[in-house]
Every structure is written in structure tokens, then in C-alpha cells.
Design an enzyme around this catalytic site. Structure first.
Site, PDB file in Angstrom:
ATOM      1  N   ASP A 106      41.378   3.293 -36.588  1.00 36.30           N
ATOM      2  CA  ASP A 106      40.248   1.725 -36.260  1.00 36.30           C
ATOM      3  C   ASP A 106      39.873   2.285 -35.208  1.00 36.30           C
ATOM      4  O   ASP A 106      40.980   3.009 -34.102  1.00 36.30           O
ATOM      5  CB  ASP A 106      39.584   1.034 -36.795  1.00 36.30           C
ATOM      6  CG  ASP A 106      38.399   0.788 -37.346  1.00 36.30           C
ATOM      7  OD1 ASP A 106      37.119   1.091 -37.687  1.00 36.30           O
ATOM      8  OD2 ASP A 106      37.783   0.021 -36.012  1.00 36.30           O
TER       9      ASP A 106
ATOM     10  N   LYS B 172      40.538  -3.677 -44.902  1.00 37.83           N
ATOM     11  CA  LYS B 172      40.888  -3.489 -43.310  1.00 37.83           C
ATOM     12  C   LYS B 172      41.643  -4.920 -43.296  1.00 37.83           C
ATOM     13  O   LYS B 172      42.234  -5.654 -42.681  1.00 37.83           O
ATOM     14  CB  LYS B 172      39.014  -3.937 -43.000  1.00 37.83           C
ATOM     15  CG  LYS B 172      39.311  -3.254 -41.511  1.00 37.83           C
ATOM     16  CD  LYS B 172      38.865  -1.962 -41.123  1.00 37.83           C
ATOM     17  CE  LYS B 172      38.284  -1.286 -40.395  1.00 37.83           C
ATOM     18  NZ  LYS B 172      37.548  -0.387 -40.080  1.00 37.83           N
TER      19      LYS B 172
HETATM   20  P1  NDP Z   1      38.174   5.123 -30.536  1.00 35.79           P
HETATM   21  O1  NDP Z   1      39.222   3.531 -30.129  1.00 35.79           O
HETATM   22  O2  NDP Z   1      38.152   6.487 -30.604  1.00 35.79           O
HETATM   23  O3  NDP Z   1      36.954   4.592 -29.897  1.00 35.79           O
HETATM   24  C1  NDP Z   1      36.300   3.287 -29.842  1.00 35.79           C
HETATM   25  C2  NDP Z   1      35.234   3.492 -28.422  1.00 35.79           C
HETATM   26  O4  NDP Z   1      34.144   2.383 -27.942  1.00 35.79           O
HETATM   27  C3  NDP Z   1      35.392   4.163 -27.111  1.00 35.79           C
HETATM   28  O5  NDP Z   1      35.074   4.588 -26.529  1.00 35.79           O
HETATM   29  C4  NDP Z   1      35.680   2.677 -26.572  1.00 35.79           C
HETATM   30  O6  NDP Z   1      35.774   2.701 -25.000  1.00 35.79           O
HETATM   31  C5  NDP Z   1      33.762   2.483 -26.819  1.00 35.79           C
HETATM   32  N1  NDP Z   1      34.655   0.350 -27.347  1.00 35.79           N
HETATM   33  C6  NDP Z   1      35.593   0.164 -28.123  1.00 35.79           C
HETATM   34  N2  NDP Z   1      34.976  -1.578 -27.820  1.00 35.79           N
HETATM   35  C7  NDP Z   1      33.578  -1.382 -26.465  1.00 35.79           C
HETATM   36  C8  NDP Z   1      33.407  -2.630 -26.938  1.00 35.79           C
HETATM   37  N3  NDP Z   1      33.363  -3.830 -26.728  1.00 35.79           N
HETATM   38  N4  NDP Z   1      32.468  -1.976 -25.801  1.00 35.79           N
HETATM   39  C9  NDP Z   1      32.043  -1.804 -25.888  1.00 35.79           C
HETATM   40  N5  NDP Z   1      32.441  -0.478 -25.895  1.00 35.79           N
HETATM   41  C10 NDP Z   1      33.639  -0.748 -26.453  1.00 35.79           C
HETATM   42  O7  NDP Z   1      37.479   4.455 -32.105  1.00 35.79           O
HETATM   43  P2  NDP Z   1      37.064   4.896 -32.992  1.00 35.79           P
HETATM   44  O8  NDP Z   1      35.957   6.057 -32.689  1.00 35.79           O
HETATM   45  O9  NDP Z   1      37.599   5.439 -34.129  1.00 35.79           O
HETATM   46  O10 NDP Z   1      35.911   3.794 -33.768  1.00 35.79           O
HETATM   47  C11 NDP Z   1      34.145   3.599 -32.951  1.00 35.79           C
HETATM   48  C12 NDP Z   1      33.831   2.637 -34.654  1.00 35.79           C
HETATM   49  O11 NDP Z   1      33.328   3.625 -35.221  1.00 35.79           O
HETATM   50  C13 NDP Z   1      33.808   1.424 -34.931  1.00 35.79           C
HETATM   51  O12 NDP Z   1      33.010   0.260 -35.086  1.00 35.79           O
HETATM   52  C14 NDP Z   1      34.734   1.832 -36.063  1.00 35.79           C
HETATM   53  O13 NDP Z   1      34.688   0.636 -36.827  1.00 35.79           O
HETATM   54  C15 NDP Z   1      34.091   2.991 -36.573  1.00 35.79           C
HETATM   55  N6  NDP Z   1      34.577   3.286 -37.682  1.00 35.79           N
HETATM   56  C16 NDP Z   1      35.481   4.567 -37.155  1.00 35.79           C
HETATM   57  C17 NDP Z   1      36.413   5.041 -38.398  1.00 35.79           C
HETATM   58  C18 NDP Z   1      37.566   6.317 -37.684  1.00 35.79           C
HETATM   59  O14 NDP Z   1      37.332   7.232 -38.942  1.00 35.79           O
HETATM   60  N7  NDP Z   1      37.760   6.211 -37.033  1.00 35.79           N
HETATM   61  C19 NDP Z   1      35.041   5.389 -39.919  1.00 35.79           C
HETATM   62  C20 NDP Z   1      34.380   4.648 -39.560  1.00 35.79           C
HETATM   63  C21 NDP Z   1      33.738   4.115 -38.526  1.00 35.79           C
HETATM   64  P3  NDP Z   1      37.922   2.951 -24.713  1.00 35.79           P
HETATM   65  O15 NDP Z   1      38.265   3.875 -24.214  1.00 35.79           O
HETATM   66  O16 NDP Z   1      36.539   1.440 -22.820  1.00 35.79           O
HETATM   67  O17 NDP Z   1      37.771   1.211 -24.915  1.00 35.79           O
HETATM   68  O1  2IT Z   2      35.695   2.158 -41.017  1.00 32.98           O
HETATM   69  C1  2IT Z   2      35.804   2.999 -41.915  1.00 32.98           C
HETATM   70  O2  2IT Z   2      35.799   3.542 -42.137  1.00 32.98           O
HETATM   71  C2  2IT Z   2      37.277   3.429 -41.112  1.00 32.98           C
HETATM   72  N1  2IT Z   2      37.736   2.412 -39.718  1.00 32.98           N
HETATM   73  C3  2IT Z   2      37.952   4.247 -41.571  1.00 32.98           C
HETATM   74  C4  2IT Z   2      39.502   4.057 -42.713  1.00 32.98           C
HETATM   75  C5  2IT Z   2      39.623   5.246 -43.830  1.00 32.98           C
HETATM   76  O3  2IT Z   2      40.631   4.522 -44.697  1.00 32.98           O
HETATM   77  O4  2IT Z   2      39.657   6.067 -43.110  1.00 32.98           O
END
Ligand code: NDP
Ligand code: 2IT
Length: 459
Positions: free
Chosen positions: A180, A140
């Protein structure tokens, strides 16, 4: 029989004290890394029955080795903003474990990123990636860079500077980053462009989450959110429920949230709330996803703006209030520790039936206990959000084969993978005496694959 039972109890007690002592060492050796401690504690607690059963894991010091990253890289990222001012951020990449494949895991750009956040995410990724059944190890990375309010050129210059250092440590067979929080297709594009320039080769498999036109996979954008809903759907069906006709609350409004909402709606659910880091939205009629997508994916606006177009909806400041909305299914999809014990108790009082972690570690350990102790169906992050990294591995496979599969093909594979993760986690939970406890099941199923590979490969 009685003698056997007593021996089992002794093994369990010994495993418990071994794990407690080792956890204390982790805390002492990594002071102030609270998120990392939390992630380790959850896994360690799950592993007690495994260690009691298979003492060779203790003999080979698997736990001592698995909590220590292969390496933790930290670096300076100087970049110039649009006014010409020189700014400096800190970058990280943790290469945690490559027993079953090259390091794989996302990059997060958010001001809260520090060593603890990167290490908790990297540690979780080891077991999640093993669960996918694909050959990918755990890694990561990210930076404390805040993308909010930055121009497109500032984002580009930052990504170029970040990659100028990171490129020394990654490669299609070494370490394959992806997105992420704060890192989506735009950032991956700039990172890939800089990597290509520095390496002098077109190595498509060095990053995943790329644009469709240059090596990206169809369905990668949707994969995490869709995968979470596929997983939760299996869990619901096992108890005789379905998404159809259910009310759903999804926190966040980013990549994971948007596609979790989309799939839940496709399956006949009504999504009544979502949020961003400023506040949450409640729309009794059901959230209009087209509006959220446009506001968030195209116009870069806030959830509060939704009420301008849908005056029947209500917006409230603050994030945690979203869990006070009564619902059948809750999907925390924003960030770590966004749901605490009080929020979990509130959901429970309001009759929540199932909780699925789309984000990484969104529920505190105490919140998880509330659900498990009260027979709320609970899908842990390592299993429930593994769809994203699974399709990343499918992207790597397509890049190696110089092929591009259709949306239907990738989505079908994703559904199969999520189904297998569910089956394996359930099987492990039954085998180790905690039937239906998917936290224990997912941790054990992921751990065993990595631990056995570590033993086979020596010290
Ligand atoms: P994005 O940046 O696309 O979206 C994040 C969302 O969460 C936004 O709506 C953001 O609001 C909100 N957010 C972020 N930080 C905070 C906080 N401290 N308090 C409240 N809301 C918050 O990220 P992702 O959707 O990609 O990721 C979301 C979660 O999913 C994370 O935990 C990530 O690790 C996990 N994840 C992501 C994967 C992926 O493929 N992208 C895979 C597996 C897990 P704002 O816009 O106001 O910041
Ligand atoms: O938390 C996760 O699994 C991710 N942000 C996606 C990682 C990846 O390599 O696609």
C-alpha cells in the site's frame, strides 16, 4: 398496494433508526477514530434498503459483528538506523473479517498511520475483497514509519523487525499482506526474506506483490491503476462517453497513479496533471509519463523536478489545488480525504464528467454527495480500485498451482473481474432503488456476500 407501500416505509424507518443508533455506538466505542467512523457511515447509509428488505441481517446482528474486527494487533518495532541509533515505531495488523477467505489486505508505511487509518482501510477491504468474487477476507496493516529519506539498509532493517513480530499472525491460509502507500516490491522482498527465515519454509503465498523472479505475478504492479481505468471506462461507456479525447487529472504519482495515467493515455486520453505530497504539476501538452516514471520509480525525486526537463509545465506547492484544473475525468489516486466538498464543487463548476477513486476513501462524504447530487458519474474506491487485490488473489492462485501466467492472461482476467464488479454494483443499485448509484451498489453487493457467509457459519 397502499398497505404494502406503508409497510415498506415502516421497515425503512426502522432500519434507519437501527443504523443511526448503531453508528452512535461505533462512535462511542471507537473514540477519535474519525476515518473509521467515516468508512462505517458510508457503508451503513447504503445498507438501509437492504436491512428494510431482509430483517434477518438485523436478527443475526451482522452489522454489530462486522464493525468489530476479529482482532487488532499492535506491536513495537525497534530498529537501528545507519548512525547506530535505536528507533522505535508502532506496527499494526487488523484482521477484520474472514467469513469468505483468509484475511487479505495491504501494509502501509506512512507517518500518519494509526489505529483509525488501519481500521478504516481494513473495514473497506472486507467489502472490496468480496466484490472481486475471490475467496479473500478483509485485513490491513502498517506502521507510522516514514520511509522518506531512509537508506536501503534502514528500510531492510525496519522490514525485518516488522516481520519478526508480524510473522506470528500471518500465513498463506491465515492472513496474506501486500503493499500500500510506502510499501512496494522492495519492501515486500525484505518482508518475504525475513518471513522465510523465521518460518523455515518457502511459503510463497504468504505475501503478494512479490518480485517476478520469486513468486510474484505479472501485472500486479499495474493492476490497481489499470483496474481503476477499466472500471471508469465501463462507467463512461454506459453514459456514451470514452477516455478517448478526454482530459484527465490524476492525483499522486505513486504506484496507483502512474499506472492509472498509463492506461488512460493508452486509451487515448490526455493526462494534464499529477502530484505528490508537496505539490502538483500541470502540463498543458500532456504529462510525459516516461519522465514521471523515471523521477518516481528510479530516481526517488519530487514532482517539482519535472519542470527542469519540461519547462512548459507549471508546478505549484500544496496538494488540493490540483482539483481546480478543469478536466473531463478526475482520478484521485493519492490518499484518504484528499478531495473535499470545495474541491468537488470546483470540479463540478469546471464541467467534470466522471470521478474515479483510485485511492482508498479519497473523497469526503460531502464531496461524494456533490457528485451524486449533480449527475457526475462516480466510481467508488471499493469497486474502482479492487483491481490490485484481485491480481493479488490471482498471485495466490498461481503460487498454489506453482504456475506463472503471462501478462496477457492476467490482464485479461483483470478486465473480466473489473467488468463483473461494475455489473454487480449496477445490478444491486437497481435492485435496491438507487439505479446508477455505484456507492450504494458496491456497498450492498459486497456486504450481501459477507453477511450471507456469516449467517451460514453461525455466531
Ligand atoms: P504510493 O506510496 O506508491 O504512492 C502514494 C502517492 O500519494 C505518492 O505520490 C505520495 O506522495 C502521495 N501521497 C501520499 N500521502 C499523501 C498525503 N498525505 N497527501 C498528499 N499526497 C500523498 O502508494 P499507492 O499508489 O500504492 O497508494 C495510493 C492510494 O491507493 C492509497 O490510498 C492506497 O491505499 C490505495 N490503493 C493502493 C493499492 C495498491 O495496490 N498499491 C490498491 C488499492 C488502493 P509522496 O511521494 O510525496 O509521499
Ligand atoms: O487497498 C488495497 O486494496 C491494497 N492496498 C491492495 C491489497 C492487496 O492485498 O493486494
Amino acid at each position: 398496494m397502499l398497505v404494502l407501500k406503508e409497510a415498506e416505509q415502516t421497515n425503512k424507518r426502522e432500519a434507519e433508526s437501527y443504523v443511526n443508533e448503531l453508528f452512535q455506538t461505533v462512535v462511542n466505542r471507537n473514540p477519535h477514530e474519525y476515518e473509521f467512523h467515516q468508512a462505517v457511515k458510508e457503508v451503513f447509509n447504503s445498507l438501509i434498503p437492504v436491512l428494510a428488505n431482509k430483517p434477518e441481517y438485523i436478527k443475526h446482528a451482522i452489522l454489530e459483528r462486522i464493525v468489530e474486527p476479529d482482532r487488532m494487533i499492535s506491536f513495537r518495532i525497534p530498529w537501528q538506523d545507519d548512525t547506530g541509533r535505536i528507533r522505535v515505531n508502532r506496527g499494526f495488523r487488523v484482521q477484520f473479517n474472514n467469513a469468505i477467505g483468509p484475511y487479505k489486505g495491504g501494509l502501509r508505511f506512512h507517518p500518519s498511520v494509526n489505529a483509525s487509518i488501519v481500521k478504516f482501510l481494513g473495514f473497506e477491504q472486507i467489502f472490496k475483497n468480496a466484490l472481486t468474487g475471490q475467496s479473500i477476507g478483509g485485513g490491513k496493516g502498517g506502521s507510522d514509519f516514514d520511509p522518506k529519506g531512509k537508506s536501503d539498509f534502514e528500510i531492510m532493517r525496519f522490514c525485518q523487525s516488522f516481520m519478526t513480530e508480524l510473522c506470528k499472525h500471518i500465513g498463506p491460509n491465515t492472513d496474506v499482506p501486500a503493499g500500500d502507500i510506502g510499501v512496494g516490491a522492495r519492501e515486500i522482498g525484505y518482508l518475504f526474506g525475513q518471513y522465510k527465515k523465521l518460518s523455515g519454509a518457502y511459503e510463497a503465498g504468504v505475501l503478494t506483490g512479490k518480485g517476478i523472479g520469486y513468486g510474484g505475478s505479472l501485472a500486479r504492479t499495474e493492476a490497481t491503476g489499470y483496474g481503476t481505468v477499466y472500471f471508469v471506462d465501463q462507467m463512461l461507456k454506459s453514459a456514451g462517453y470514452t477516455f478517448h479525447g478526454s482530459t484527465v487529472v490524476v492525483s499522486g504519482s505513486g504506484n496507483v497513479s502512474i499506472y492509472a495515467m498509463e492506461k488512460a493515455i493508452q486509451l487515448g486520453a490526455k493526462v494534464i496533471a499529477c502530484s505528490d505530497s508537496s505539490g502538483y504539476l500541470y502540463d498543458e501538452q500532456g504529462i510525459n509519463l516516461a519522465t514521471i516514471k523515471r523521477l518516481k520509480e528510479v530516481e526517488n525525486r519530487r514532482c517539482s523536478d519535472y519542470t527542469l526537463e519540461h519547462p512548459g509545465a507549471v508546478y505549484a506547492e500544496g496538494c488540493s489545488g490540483i482539483w481546480s484544473i478543469p478536466c473531463d475525468i478526475a482520478l484521485p489516486c493519492a490518499t484518504q480525504n484528499e478531495m473535499d466538498k470545495e474541491a468537488a464543487e470546483c470540479l463540478l463548476r469546471n464541467g467534470v464528467r466522471a470521478v474515479g477513486e483510485g485511492a482508498n476513501m479519497p473523497c469526503t462524504l460531502e464531496a461524494i454527495d456533490v457528485f451524486l447530487d449533480n449527475q457526475v458519474l462516480f466510481a467508488p474506491a471499493k469497486a474502482a480500485n479492487a483491481g490490485g487485490v484481485s491480481v493479488s488473489a490471482l498471485e495466490m492462485a498461481q503460487n498454489s498451482a506453482r504456475q506463472a501466467w503471462t501478462m496477457e492472461e492476467v490482464d485479461a482476467r483483470l478486465q473480466v473481474i473489473m467488468g463483473k464488479i461494475y455489473e454487480e454494483s449496477i445490478r444491486a443499485s437497481e435492485l435496491y432503488g438507487r439505479p446508477g448509484n455505484l456507492v450504494v451498489g458496491a456497498n450492498i453487493a459486497g456486504f450481501i456476500k459477507v453477511a450471507d457467509a456469516m449467517i451460514a457459519q453461525g455466531i
